[in-house]
Design an enzyme around this catalytic site. Structure first.
Site, PDB file in Angstrom:
ATOM      1  N   HIS A  57       0.881  -1.193  -0.110  1.00 13.33           N
ATOM      2  CA  HIS A  57       0.072  -0.146  -0.098  1.00 13.33           C
ATOM      3  C   HIS A  57       0.841   1.280   0.064  1.00 13.33           C
ATOM      4  O   HIS A  57       0.697   2.192  -0.712  1.00 13.33           O
ATOM      5  CB  HIS A  57      -0.838  -0.044   1.086  1.00 13.33           C
ATOM      6  CG  HIS A  57      -1.843   1.283   1.440  1.00 13.33           C
ATOM      7  ND1 HIS A  57      -2.941   1.701   0.827  1.00 13.33           N
ATOM      8  CD2 HIS A  57      -1.479   2.248   2.190  1.00 13.33           C
ATOM      9  CE1 HIS A  57      -3.229   2.635   0.956  1.00 13.33           C
ATOM     10  NE2 HIS A  57      -2.498   3.099   1.776  1.00 13.33           N
ATOM     11  N   GLU A  58       1.958   1.418   1.006  1.00 19.24           N
ATOM     12  CA  GLU A  58       2.775   2.334   0.917  1.00 19.24           C
ATOM     13  C   GLU A  58       3.486   2.643  -0.243  1.00 19.24           C
ATOM     14  O   GLU A  58       4.000   3.842  -0.550  1.00 19.24           O
ATOM     15  CB  GLU A  58       3.556   2.471   2.356  1.00 19.24           C
ATOM     16  CG  GLU A  58       2.874   2.413   3.531  1.00 19.24           C
ATOM     17  CD  GLU A  58       1.930   3.754   3.777  1.00 19.24           C
ATOM     18  OE1 GLU A  58       2.560   4.942   3.195  1.00 19.24           O
ATOM     19  OE2 GLU A  58       0.904   3.683   4.256  1.00 19.24           O
TER      20      GLU A  58
ATOM     21  N   HIS B 165       1.676   4.583  -2.941  1.00 21.48           N
ATOM     22  CA  HIS B 165       1.858   6.128  -2.695  1.00 21.48           C
ATOM     23  C   HIS B 165       3.172   6.554  -3.112  1.00 21.48           C
ATOM     24  O   HIS B 165       3.161   7.376  -4.163  1.00 21.48           O
ATOM     25  CB  HIS B 165       1.894   6.581  -1.391  1.00 21.48           C
ATOM     26  CG  HIS B 165       0.517   6.211  -0.533  1.00 21.48           C
ATOM     27  ND1 HIS B 165      -0.676   6.930  -0.842  1.00 21.48           N
ATOM     28  CD2 HIS B 165       0.005   5.384   0.275  1.00 21.48           C
ATOM     29  CE1 HIS B 165      -1.888   6.646  -0.358  1.00 21.48           C
ATOM     30  NE2 HIS B 165      -1.382   5.579   0.534  1.00 21.48           N
TER      31      HIS B 165
END
Length: 56
Positions: free
Chosen positions: A8-9, A12
């Site tokens: 997920h990170e 980004h």
């Protein structure tokens, strides 16, 4: 669970890098640093000792 957070990170991070946004630091987990690296773009990559799930 930690794998999901990392993916997920990184999403980004990838989108920001794709749009040529300056990224000062990309850090995984919390607590004390166990590894740190600087790349040619000035981004610091940090891996820390424990994840949030391990602290709680």
């Amino acid at each position: 669970m930690i794998t999901l957070i990392i993916v997920h990170e990184f999403g980004h991070f990838y989108v920001a890098r794709f749009f040529k946004t300056y990224i000062e630091c990309f850090s995984l987990c919390f607590s004390k640093k166990i590894f740190q690296y600087h790349d040619k773009y000035g981004t610091r990559y940090i891996i820390r000792l424990s994840s949030l799930g391990e602290i709680c």
